[in-house]
Design an enzyme around this catalytic site. Sequence first.
Site, PDB file in Angstrom:
ATOM      1  N   ASP A 174       0.846  -1.198   0.000  1.00 23.47           N
ATOM      2  CA  ASP A 174       0.000   0.000   0.000  1.00 23.47           C
ATOM      3  C   ASP A 174       0.885   1.254   0.000  1.00 23.47           C
ATOM      4  OD1 ASP A 174       0.874  -0.534   2.693  1.00 23.47           O
ATOM      5  OD2 ASP A 174      -0.541   0.988   3.370  1.00 23.47           O
ATOM      6  N   HIS A 496       1.536  -8.818  -3.767  1.00 20.76           N
ATOM      7  CA  HIS A 496       0.508  -7.850  -3.398  1.00 20.76           C
ATOM      8  C   HIS A 496       1.231  -6.516  -3.236  1.00 20.76           C
ATOM      9  CE1 HIS A 496      -3.409  -6.699  -1.629  1.00 20.76           C
ATOM     10  NE2 HIS A 496      -2.683  -5.866  -0.895  1.00 20.76           N
ATOM     11  N   ASP A 541       1.143 -17.678  -4.851  1.00 19.02           N
ATOM     12  CA  ASP A 541       1.748 -16.581  -5.614  1.00 19.02           C
ATOM     13  C   ASP A 541       0.649 -15.854  -6.377  1.00 19.02           C
ATOM     14  OD1 ASP A 541       3.358 -14.826  -6.938  1.00 19.02           O
ATOM     15  OD2 ASP A 541       4.314 -16.314  -8.236  1.00 19.02           O
ATOM     16  N   GLU A 550       2.441 -10.304   0.187  1.00 17.86           N
ATOM     17  CA  GLU A 550       2.699  -8.868   0.171  1.00 17.86           C
ATOM     18  C   GLU A 550       4.193  -8.630   0.402  1.00 17.86           C
ATOM     19  OE1 GLU A 550       0.067  -6.579   2.638  1.00 17.86           O
ATOM     20  OE2 GLU A 550       0.796  -4.663   1.873  1.00 17.86           O
TER      21      GLU A 550
END
Length: 568
Positions: A174, A496, A541, A550
């Site tokens: 993020d 991620h 994956d 992530e």
Amino acid sequence: MSVVLAGLLFCPAAAVHGSGSGSLSIKVDQVGYPLDGPKIALVGAPAQTFEVRRASDSVAVFHGKLTPPAADANSGDQIEAADFSGLRQAGSYYLDVPGVGRSFAFVVGMNVFERTYYLAMRGFYGQRCGMAVDMGPEFPGYAHPACHQHGEFHASSGAKGPRDNIGGWHDAGDYGRYMVNSGVSTGTLLWAWEIFGPQLKNIQLQIPETGNGTPDILNEARWNLEWMLKMQDDDGGAWHKQASEQFPGFIAPEKDASPSEVMGTGAAPYKSTCATADLAAVGAIAARVYKPFDPQFAGRALEAARRAWAWTGKYPNVTFKNPPGVNTGEYADANCNDERLWAAAELWRTTGEAEYNTFFLHQYAEFLPSLDSPPVENWNAMAPMALRTYALSGRKGADAAAVRAIRERCLAAAHAIVERTRGNPYHVSLQAKDYVWGSNGIAAAYGMDLLIANELQPEPAFVDAARDNLHYLLGRNTFSLSWVTQVGENPFQHPHHRPSGSGQQGAPWPGLLSGGPNANRQDAVLAALPKDLPPAKVYADQLASYASNEICINWQASLVFLLAGQLR
Ligand SMILES: [Zn+2]
């Protein structure tokens, strides 16, 4: 055409091959093995013998027998070991196992991990927030314009109006920036410099500051330090995080238009003790590390550290929870005593002042058990770094009994880790209980603990076991997967990670470590996997598997430390 395709799809050989040319049943470190160290590959299919062949002409240069199979409870695999430590010729090779196939390629050489270190450090550069990033001609198209140029105070901060605080690293997949996770990550990189500086100082990372006279690992760490310093309020306290209220979709960073909000605890004093103590600790390390290169910056860092320390004395345990309506990373920690211990230890190591030593000596003994094993979450458990920095300091005036107690506990833990790693069929330090969120970070942390033990008392077995954990991360695992993007012949492909997930590049951004197998299955992808999977196999994956795939700066920093310890 369809006939050919069907033939390919049902070819049994294709089923056991990864993206490269290797069999997934033969597990090697896809980067390589140091010339003078142990060299062990693993085989997960019935076989008796193996050969090491030169990649250039397939000539066999080493013949050996596999060990009898050993059952690995964590993966459910039967594993044989191929020991080719006797191979002393530098070069590129692969393993050929009759009846099984050939392995992915690897290198045997003097300094085989230097490029992986370079890529992993540049992984931080790729996470930079607030400026245009371009990975350069090596990685064309891996670039983005300046992002997150607008910040403001959230109501929970106790302040109002704009507060841009441009800078820092995007924390993970993020775009948030979080003080406590920044603390352990930046502290770990600065420690890598303090311990392995001679091997790192000449490695240029091709970042904008390269060539400015400061070693590049310190240039990169400073990008995040400057942001951390901006998170300090006038009273010395530090706000806990700066992020949007909700996670954005999988968009490029510059497309994320939501304001980056400085968040606090919602009530006076608004700043959190853990964030503030972490700032004090990291500022104290920065004060000694940057002094030879930029004394003015070192002085500023120390001043900030002292003010942060003083604030934590006034507010010894103000904890943070996400304000209502906020769902981005929380990094909540109910107990900031260990962060304060770390701050005291680093301030003492830097200044030698009695106040910090007294505080440390009053508290340290209760934290000694934290040295036995890496914490599950290294961002909220800073006591191991606190204790180790005290023992590593070599400072006059250190309490001899405390140093002795810390050393003994570190060394006993390291010996136990070595024994366990030797007995594990995958030669990894992870136990069943370690296959949780960020298990790859825990493997790297075991390596880091071993390398620090080696600083306290050099033992080749510590260094070898540390490297075993690196081998695990770089392909010697049940998936035969390199868990560092764009490293090795069979790296994982779908982190991620928003810049990777939103881009048009064929592969993810380079140099980033996956979180790894996670038996707690906190996402829908893992929850849908077969119920009886052993813990080491609970991994996917897939971009949607944030609980196993992530990337994150704290375990990235442990990886860098582990790699730095391999350089010559
Ligand atoms: Zn950004």
